[in-house]
Write a protein that holds these residues in place. Sequence first.
Motif, PDB file in Angstrom:
ATOM      1  N   PRO B   3       0.740  -1.308  -0.139  1.00 20.92           N
ATOM      2  CA  PRO B   3      -0.086   0.042  -0.008  1.00 20.92           C
ATOM      3  C   PRO B   3       0.855   1.338  -0.193  1.00 20.92           C
ATOM      4  O   PRO B   3       1.991   1.486   0.453  1.00 20.92           O
ATOM      5  N   ILE B   4       0.554   2.227  -0.634  1.00 17.63           N
ATOM      6  CA  ILE B   4       1.312   3.459  -0.900  1.00 17.63           C
ATOM      7  C   ILE B   4       0.835   4.220   0.327  1.00 17.63           C
ATOM      8  O   ILE B   4      -0.166   4.823   0.635  1.00 17.63           O
ATOM      9  N   SER B   7       3.578   9.689  -1.859  1.00 16.69           N
ATOM     10  CA  SER B   7       4.359   9.605  -3.176  1.00 16.69           C
ATOM     11  C   SER B   7       4.912  11.311  -3.677  1.00 16.69           C
ATOM     12  O   SER B   7       4.053  12.147  -3.028  1.00 16.69           O
ATOM     13  N   GLU B  41       8.308   4.966 -10.403  1.00 19.27           N
ATOM     14  CA  GLU B  41       7.558   4.680 -11.617  1.00 19.27           C
ATOM     15  C   GLU B  41       7.729   6.069 -12.551  1.00 19.27           C
ATOM     16  O   GLU B  41       7.965   7.101 -12.026  1.00 19.27           O
ATOM     17  N   TYR B  43       6.702   7.957 -16.463  1.00 17.62           N
ATOM     18  CA  TYR B  43       5.488   8.078 -17.458  1.00 17.62           C
ATOM     19  C   TYR B  43       6.167   8.557 -18.955  1.00 17.62           C
ATOM     20  O   TYR B  43       7.130   9.266 -18.843  1.00 17.62           O
ATOM     21  N   GLU B  47       1.074   9.268 -20.962  1.00 22.59           N
ATOM     22  CA  GLU B  47       0.113   9.355 -19.487  1.00 22.59           C
ATOM     23  C   GLU B  47       0.274  10.832 -19.021  1.00 22.59           C
ATOM     24  O   GLU B  47      -0.565  11.276 -18.175  1.00 22.59           O
ATOM     25  N   ALA B  88       5.234   2.499 -16.014  1.00 25.10           N
ATOM     26  CA  ALA B  88       4.106   2.208 -15.594  1.00 25.10           C
ATOM     27  C   ALA B  88       3.029   1.264 -16.460  1.00 25.10           C
ATOM     28  O   ALA B  88       2.695   0.422 -16.181  1.00 25.10           O
ATOM     29  N   VAL B  89       2.831   1.902 -17.709  1.00 24.61           N
ATOM     30  CA  VAL B  89       2.177   1.633 -18.495  1.00 24.61           C
ATOM     31  C   VAL B  89       2.463   0.083 -19.239  1.00 24.61           C
ATOM     32  O   VAL B  89       1.491  -0.651 -19.651  1.00 24.61           O
ATOM     33  N   GLY B  92       1.392  -2.889 -16.451  1.00 21.76           N
ATOM     34  CA  GLY B  92      -0.086  -3.208 -15.780  1.00 21.76           C
ATOM     35  C   GLY B  92      -0.240  -2.141 -14.668  1.00 21.76           C
ATOM     36  O   GLY B  92      -0.871  -2.627 -14.039  1.00 21.76           O
ATOM     37  N   GLY B  93       0.621  -1.318 -14.551  1.00 19.56           N
ATOM     38  CA  GLY B  93       0.492  -0.316 -13.670  1.00 19.56           C
ATOM     39  C   GLY B  93       1.209  -0.794 -12.333  1.00 19.56           C
ATOM     40  O   GLY B  93       1.186  -0.112 -11.392  1.00 19.56           O
ATOM     41  N   ILE B  94       1.774  -1.894 -12.445  1.00 18.28           N
ATOM     42  CA  ILE B  94       2.563  -2.637 -11.304  1.00 18.28           C
ATOM     43  C   ILE B  94       3.907  -1.682 -11.142  1.00 18.28           C
ATOM     44  O   ILE B  94       4.713  -1.342 -11.931  1.00 18.28           O
ATOM     45  N   ASN B 125       7.917   9.340 -10.316  1.00 25.43           N
ATOM     46  CA  ASN B 125       7.232   9.461  -9.178  1.00 25.43           C
ATOM     47  C   ASN B 125       7.534   8.387  -8.036  1.00 25.43           C
ATOM     48  O   ASN B 125       7.687   7.068  -8.193  1.00 25.43           O
ATOM     49  N   PHE B 127       7.657   6.415  -4.545  1.00 28.04           N
ATOM     50  CA  PHE B 127       6.741   5.918  -3.437  1.00 28.04           C
ATOM     51  C   PHE B 127       7.457   5.908  -2.226  1.00 28.04           C
ATOM     52  O   PHE B 127       8.477   5.222  -2.202  1.00 28.04           O
TER      53      PHE B 127
END
Lengths: 138, 133
Positions: B3-4, B7, B41, B43, B47, B88-89, B92-94, B125, B127
């Motif tokens: 869980p974040i 960020s 991550e 972009y 995005e 990220a893209v 799958g956003g993971i 970005n 986290f």
Amino acid sequence: MRNRSETFFVPITVPFTEIYLPKQAGLVLRPVQQILVYQRNNIARDPYFLSACLDATVLPFLTITLRDNQDRELMQDLPVWCLGANNQFAKPTGSIMHARRVLADMRIAPQKSSVRYNNAIVPPVGQNALCLEFVYAQ
Amino acid sequence: MRPIQRSQTIFLTIPAGAGQGAKVYLPDIPELRDALVEGIETYTDGELAADLTGTGLVTIAGMQGLVLNLVQESDRRAQDFPLQSLLAVNYGGIYKEFTSWKLNWQKCYLQLVTNAPAGFAVALNVFYRYASR
């Protein structure tokens, strides 16, 4: 697993550079577990004011900053695209998965949190509602 | 993915005319000085169109010309990490999880493996969490 959620619509009137989130009772009281953004192909209009929701072409121009009541930035300048409920991508195996970000029960102060718009491009006329769903842990 | 907790998006500018091998060091971000980094991550312009000053973000092709180096004290925790692998893209956003790195941000840098005739921005970005808060 979902327990409770609220969906609300942030009015966006162009031009703007920064707009604060409306005060929502649920946000003030409850820790947030997940935030999802819906585009026009999820929901066409704001049900209260009937403003057209933003479509996918506008999302890359928005970032969001979430703050708590002590003005601490919990998420700063996060691309709104990251929260898109439509974000589904093909895994190498070929199966489709949705990106779902789980937050560590953030206590957000909506009136201190904002969406910033990079006005390098002006959205088409009539697109002026950003749809956000907040999923609560309690 | 964990869980974040928090960020922060860091924006860097790759200047026009930057040549192969050029290094662009990350800025000092006060909020991240004591941060334990749990993931990063990035972009492309698909995005996020631009940074906060309006400088256009890197394209998919431009992303292939960048590697990332992350330093903790004098220990390089990530050496010449293809920046595209943090996109990220593509995943799958993971986001890739780190084992809570306390980075020395001003020693961290992006390095160009290809020339960049036109300038662009890069968004990272981060986290993170704080140990004591």
